[in-house]
Motif scaffolding. Structure first.
Motif, PDB file in Angstrom:
ATOM      1  N   TYR A   3      25.049  59.532  72.056  1.00 15.55           N
ATOM      2  CA  TYR A   3      24.096  59.281  73.144  1.00 15.55           C
ATOM      3  C   TYR A   3      24.731  58.588  74.351  1.00 15.55           C
ATOM      4  O   TYR A   3      24.035  58.113  75.236  1.00 15.55           O
ATOM      5  CB  TYR A   3      22.915  58.452  72.641  1.00 15.55           C
ATOM      6  CG  TYR A   3      21.984  59.272  71.773  1.00 15.55           C
ATOM      7  CD1 TYR A   3      21.096  60.168  72.354  1.00 15.55           C
ATOM      8  CD2 TYR A   3      22.025  59.177  70.390  1.00 15.55           C
ATOM      9  CE1 TYR A   3      20.266  60.942  71.574  1.00 15.55           C
ATOM     10  CE2 TYR A   3      21.198  59.951  69.601  1.00 15.55           C
ATOM     11  CZ  TYR A   3      20.313  60.833  70.194  1.00 15.55           C
ATOM     12  OH  TYR A   3      19.495  61.592  69.435  1.00 15.55           O
ATOM     13  N   LYS A  39      29.650  58.737  65.817  1.00 14.34           N
ATOM     14  CA  LYS A  39      28.691  57.637  65.752  1.00 14.34           C
ATOM     15  C   LYS A  39      27.539  57.997  66.684  1.00 14.34           C
ATOM     16  O   LYS A  39      27.759  58.601  67.733  1.00 14.34           O
ATOM     17  CB  LYS A  39      29.350  56.334  66.218  1.00 14.34           C
ATOM     18  CG  LYS A  39      30.176  55.691  65.119  1.00 14.34           C
ATOM     19  CD  LYS A  39      30.590  54.300  65.505  1.00 14.34           C
ATOM     20  CE  LYS A  39      32.008  54.335  66.021  1.00 14.34           C
ATOM     21  NZ  LYS A  39      32.489  53.039  66.497  1.00 14.34           N
ATOM     22  N   GLU A  40      26.342  57.608  66.297  1.00 12.42           N
ATOM     23  CA  GLU A  40      25.196  57.972  67.139  1.00 12.42           C
ATOM     24  C   GLU A  40      25.323  57.400  68.537  1.00 12.42           C
ATOM     25  O   GLU A  40      24.947  58.031  69.513  1.00 12.42           O
ATOM     26  CB  GLU A  40      23.900  57.489  66.500  1.00 12.42           C
ATOM     27  CG  GLU A  40      23.352  58.528  65.561  1.00 12.42           C
ATOM     28  CD  GLU A  40      21.939  58.211  65.134  1.00 12.42           C
ATOM     29  OE1 GLU A  40      21.610  57.022  65.049  1.00 12.42           O
ATOM     30  OE2 GLU A  40      21.195  59.151  64.872  1.00 12.42           O
ATOM     31  N   SER A  41      25.888  56.185  68.601  1.00  5.76           N
ATOM     32  CA  SER A  41      26.023  55.573  69.922  1.00  5.76           C
ATOM     33  C   SER A  41      26.935  56.415  70.813  1.00  5.76           C
ATOM     34  O   SER A  41      26.727  56.489  72.019  1.00  5.76           O
ATOM     35  CB  SER A  41      26.545  54.146  69.792  1.00  5.76           C
ATOM     36  OG  SER A  41      27.716  54.149  69.026  1.00  5.76           O
ATOM     37  N   ASP A  42      27.948  57.060  70.208  1.00  7.34           N
ATOM     38  CA  ASP A  42      28.821  57.933  71.006  1.00  7.34           C
ATOM     39  C   ASP A  42      28.075  59.189  71.424  1.00  7.34           C
ATOM     40  O   ASP A  42      28.223  59.678  72.542  1.00  7.34           O
ATOM     41  CB  ASP A  42      30.070  58.333  70.202  1.00  7.34           C
ATOM     42  CG  ASP A  42      30.958  57.132  69.936  1.00  7.34           C
ATOM     43  OD1 ASP A  42      30.831  56.144  70.680  1.00  7.34           O
ATOM     44  OD2 ASP A  42      31.751  57.177  68.975  1.00  7.34           O
ATOM     45  N   GLN A  68      23.305  56.855  77.729  1.00  6.40           N
ATOM     46  CA  GLN A  68      23.427  55.423  77.955  1.00  6.40           C
ATOM     47  C   GLN A  68      23.917  55.173  79.380  1.00  6.40           C
ATOM     48  O   GLN A  68      23.507  54.229  80.027  1.00  6.40           O
ATOM     49  CB  GLN A  68      24.404  54.804  76.956  1.00  6.40           C
ATOM     50  CG  GLN A  68      23.708  53.804  76.072  1.00  6.40           C
ATOM     51  CD  GLN A  68      24.143  53.890  74.623  1.00  6.40           C
ATOM     52  OE1 GLN A  68      25.170  54.468  74.321  1.00  6.40           O
ATOM     53  NE2 GLN A  68      23.366  53.316  73.752  1.00  6.40           N
ATOM     54  N   PRO A 128      24.063  50.769  63.206  1.00  4.57           N
ATOM     55  CA  PRO A 128      25.381  51.190  63.723  1.00  4.57           C
ATOM     56  C   PRO A 128      26.179  51.990  62.699  1.00  4.57           C
ATOM     57  O   PRO A 128      27.219  52.544  63.041  1.00  4.57           O
ATOM     58  CB  PRO A 128      26.062  49.857  64.052  1.00  4.57           C
ATOM     59  CG  PRO A 128      25.382  48.846  63.208  1.00  4.57           C
ATOM     60  CD  PRO A 128      23.971  49.320  63.025  1.00  4.57           C
ATOM     61  N   ARG A 183      17.973  53.701  71.319  1.00  2.92           N
ATOM     62  CA  ARG A 183      18.171  52.871  70.132  1.00  2.92           C
ATOM     63  C   ARG A 183      17.714  53.696  68.935  1.00  2.92           C
ATOM     64  O   ARG A 183      16.781  53.363  68.231  1.00  2.92           O
ATOM     65  CB  ARG A 183      17.342  51.586  70.260  1.00  2.92           C
ATOM     66  CG  ARG A 183      18.096  50.349  69.829  1.00  2.92           C
ATOM     67  CD  ARG A 183      17.337  49.113  70.241  1.00  2.92           C
ATOM     68  NE  ARG A 183      17.526  48.812  71.664  1.00  2.92           N
ATOM     69  CZ  ARG A 183      16.569  48.293  72.439  1.00  2.92           C
ATOM     70  NH1 ARG A 183      15.383  48.057  71.985  1.00  2.92           N
ATOM     71  NH2 ARG A 183      16.842  48.030  73.699  1.00  2.92           N
TER      72      ARG A 183
END
Ligand SMILES: Nc1ncnc2c1ncn2[C@@H]1O[C@H](COP(=O)(O)OP(=O)(O)OP(=O)(O)O)[C@@H](O)[C@H]1O
Ligand SMILES: [Mg+2]
Lengths: 236, 387
Positions: B243, B238-241, B247, B52, B47
């Protein structure tokens, strides 16, 4: 009151089934008990004494026939109703006392009151009274294992009378006691009969115990074979 | 209702079996707590921004910071793209950072990769809950560094006031210790970007840019501008991508953890059921007596179910409490992107509590149900004949 008998059995049969074989235990019993009678029930082992007691107390149902106690036909009631009826109308005294080992004398006597709507304070008062009647004041906090057999049976009697039931049933209440303790318990039962006019049905093997009762019934092979009104010994 | 003290005293009376069952259920809950403490810690570390709208800008063709580099001048240009969020002083939230991953000596003498991040003055604003908990922030050009709390003491020379040496050229004096909400930055050492560039002879370059868009629409527009125009020709993720790999690791751990927790719970359920079956058997005449006195089947059911839940709750509570002190511990794992040591803190938060609670209840209810059903199916008369 008066007219109506405390207990009325008509045409009561009870049989157990074991693998297709019917075992008749009680056959065509007819019996009327008046309010305030102290009944002793004798008979050989296996004659059906406990079975009869269970029918009167609403623990069991007859195969056929009518069991009317205090004006209630027990056969007509559902299991839940009969449990509630028992909690209000019947006090049980067992041969092995059947106290709950992890509860103190006070808590054991209080158990039946947990099924009523009495407040905590009223409950305490009733428990104290019951324990005083059986002569155990000051023993409230003792656990069953800290009491003698006779004292345990007194606690059990206190538990049986704490709700002020209509009927007391006792299955060999002195069967596990020495002579001295047995005498004291019988004395107590007689007192309940005399002073509180309780209707009592007591199963016993002991003729001396039976002599305390006001009426003696004899059962053999599921039939009533004797019914004697006894003269009451005058208490000294 | 049959009073609960009846159950408590019965549990106490057969204290040997009670203790053994408590230890059993406690161990099961504790091991699941540790497992899910790891999962929760990992999730927390992923996180990274909690925002986002954060983008990570890399050289095209790179999938991570280590293999990415581009000209420092592009950072200034990137900061002028419309739609970038600003801090309270009006500075654009756009940080050019330089990353080096040298091998450093751990406190125990072994060696591991450590992320040294050359920071932009705006960098802290792009990390969640960035806080200096000891000392102060660095002054540029003085060879100073900030060390993440989980790292401090884990490597040689990383305590406040000490000097961290990595290889021949790099040497930084620790002037502060920071936390970053359990995020990825908590595995890093932060230094002045120019210091790092000088030490590693990469003056004029950055590894990547972290930036935050003012809104989701802005983020998509900025992403397009950076990736498609000829002006930048960089990669914006995107940071979520970024990481996503980790994940997946987190998900795998979560699935494995759940399977293990379920299997362990079933095992413990049998243990609890066994204990309760024995309790019902030894109290048969007592149950008959209670029913004769007028207690209903439902009262008896509640009584034994309650006793089972009580028993398992004691174990569950103990297991959960026993693992709580572990939240002070960190465990090292390898970051798949950088191969640097990544520290993750055990986290005993809501997930772990929920798992412990659910396991306890499942063990108590299902372990107690069948014994309780046996108790209510007893024939009163037969039960009373029991000696
Ligand atoms: N659940 C049952 N299933 C089958 N037979 C039963 C059952 N309960 C009682 N009996 C039988 O019914 C008969 C009467 O039993 P009961 O317990 O009423 O006798 P009892 O007069 O009380 O004997 P004791 O003096 O030994 O207590 C016995 O033959 C007994 O085996
Ligand atoms: Mg009998």
């Amino acid at each position: 009151m008066g007219q109506e008998p405390a207990i009325a059995l008509r045409g009561v049969c009870k049989e157990y089934r074991r693998e297709q074989i019917k075992i008749p235990v009680l056959t065509d019993l007819k019996l009327t008990v008046d309010e305030g009678e102290f009944l002793a029930l004798m008979g050989p082992s296996g004659s059906g004494k406990t079975t009869l007691l269970n029918l009167l107390a609403g623990l069991d149902r007859p195969t056929t026939g009518e069991v009317v106690v205090h004006g209630q036909d027990l056969a007509q009631m559902s299991e839940g109703q009969i449990a509630r009826w028992r909690s209000r109308n019947v006090g049980f005294i067992f041969q092995l006392y059947n106290l709950i080992p992890v509860l103190t004398a006070f808590e054991n006597v209080e158990m039946p009151l947990l099924l009523t709507s009495l407040s905590k304070r009223q409950r305490r008062e009733n428990v104290r009274t019951a324990l005083r009647v059986v002569g155990l004041e000051g023993r409230e906090d003792h656990f069953p294992r800290q009491l003698s057999g006779g004292q345990e049976q007194r606690v059990a009697i206190a538990r049986a009378i704490v709700t002020d039931p209509y009927l007391l049933v006792a299955d060999e209440p002195t069967g596990d006691l020495d002579r001295q303790s047995a005498e004291e318990i019988l004395e107590l039962m007689e007192q309940l009969h005399r002073e509180f006019q309780k209707t009592i049905v007591m199963v016993t093997h002991d003729p001396i115990a039976a002599r305390r009762a006001s009426r003696l019934l004899k059962l053999d092979k599921g039939k009533l074979v004797g019914d004697v009104i006894q003269a009451q010994e005058v208490a000294s | 209702m049959i009073p609960i003290k009846y159950n408590i005293r019965n549990l106490r009376r057969r204290w040997v079996t009670t203790t053994l069952t408590i230890i059993g259920t406690g161990l099961v809950v504790a091991s699941s707590c540790i497992l899910f403490g790891m999962v929760e810690g990992l999730q927390q570390s992923l996180r990274v921004s909690g925002d986002p709208n954060d983008l990570m800008v890399l050289r095209k063709g790179s999938t991570n910071e280590t293999s990415s580099y581009f000209d420092l001048s592009k950072v200034v240009e990137l900061a002028t793209i419309p739609g970038i969020a600003r801090d309270e002083k009006g500075r654009p939230l756009c940080a050019g950072e330089l990353v080096n991953i040298p091998v450093c000596e751990r406190a125990n003498g072994s060696r591991a990769n450590l992320i040294i991040r050359g920071m932009d003055p705006i960098s802290p604003a792009l990390r969640p809950n960035f806080k200096i908990i000891e000392g102060r922030t660095i002054e540029p050009g003085k060879g100073e560094c900030l060390v993440a709390k989980p790292i401090s003491g884990r490597f040689k020379g990383t305590r406040l006031g000490e000097t961290l040496k990595c290889g021949e050229r790099e040497s930084y004096r620790v002037v502060g210790v920071f936390t970053a909400g359990g995020g990825a930055a908590e595995s890093e050492v932060w230094v002045d970007r120019n210091d790092l560039a000088r030490n590693t002879q990469r003056t004029g370059f950055v590894s990547d840019v972290q930036l935050r868009a003012a809104s989701a629409a802005d983020r998509d527009a900025i992403q397009k501008t950076i990736q498609t125009g000829t002006q930048f020709n960089l990669l914006a993720m995107k940071e979520s991508d970024y990481y996503a790999d980790q994940q997946i690791t987190g998900m795998v751990l979560l699935v494995i953890g759940s399977v293990i927790a379920v299997l362990l719970s079933i095992g413990a359920m049998f243990a609890a059921a066994n204990t309760m079956f024995a309790a019902v058997k030894s109290r048969t005449r007592e149950i008959g007596t209670l029913r004769a006195l007028g207690f209903s089947r439902f009262d008896v059911l509640l009584c034994f179910l309650g006793e089972s839940i009580l028993l398992c709750s004691l174990g569950g509570l103990l297991g959960w409490l026993a693992t709580l002190p572990m939240s002070a511990l960190t465990f090292g794992t390898n970051d798949f992107n950088s191969f640097a040591e990544k520290t993750i803190q055990f986290r005993f938060g809501p997930l772990v509590f929920a798992v412990a609670f659910a396991m306890t209840m499942a063990m108590g209810v299902f372990g107690g149900l069948f014994p309780a059903i046996r108790a209510i199916r007893l024939d009163v008369i037969k039960a009373l004949r029991e000696v």
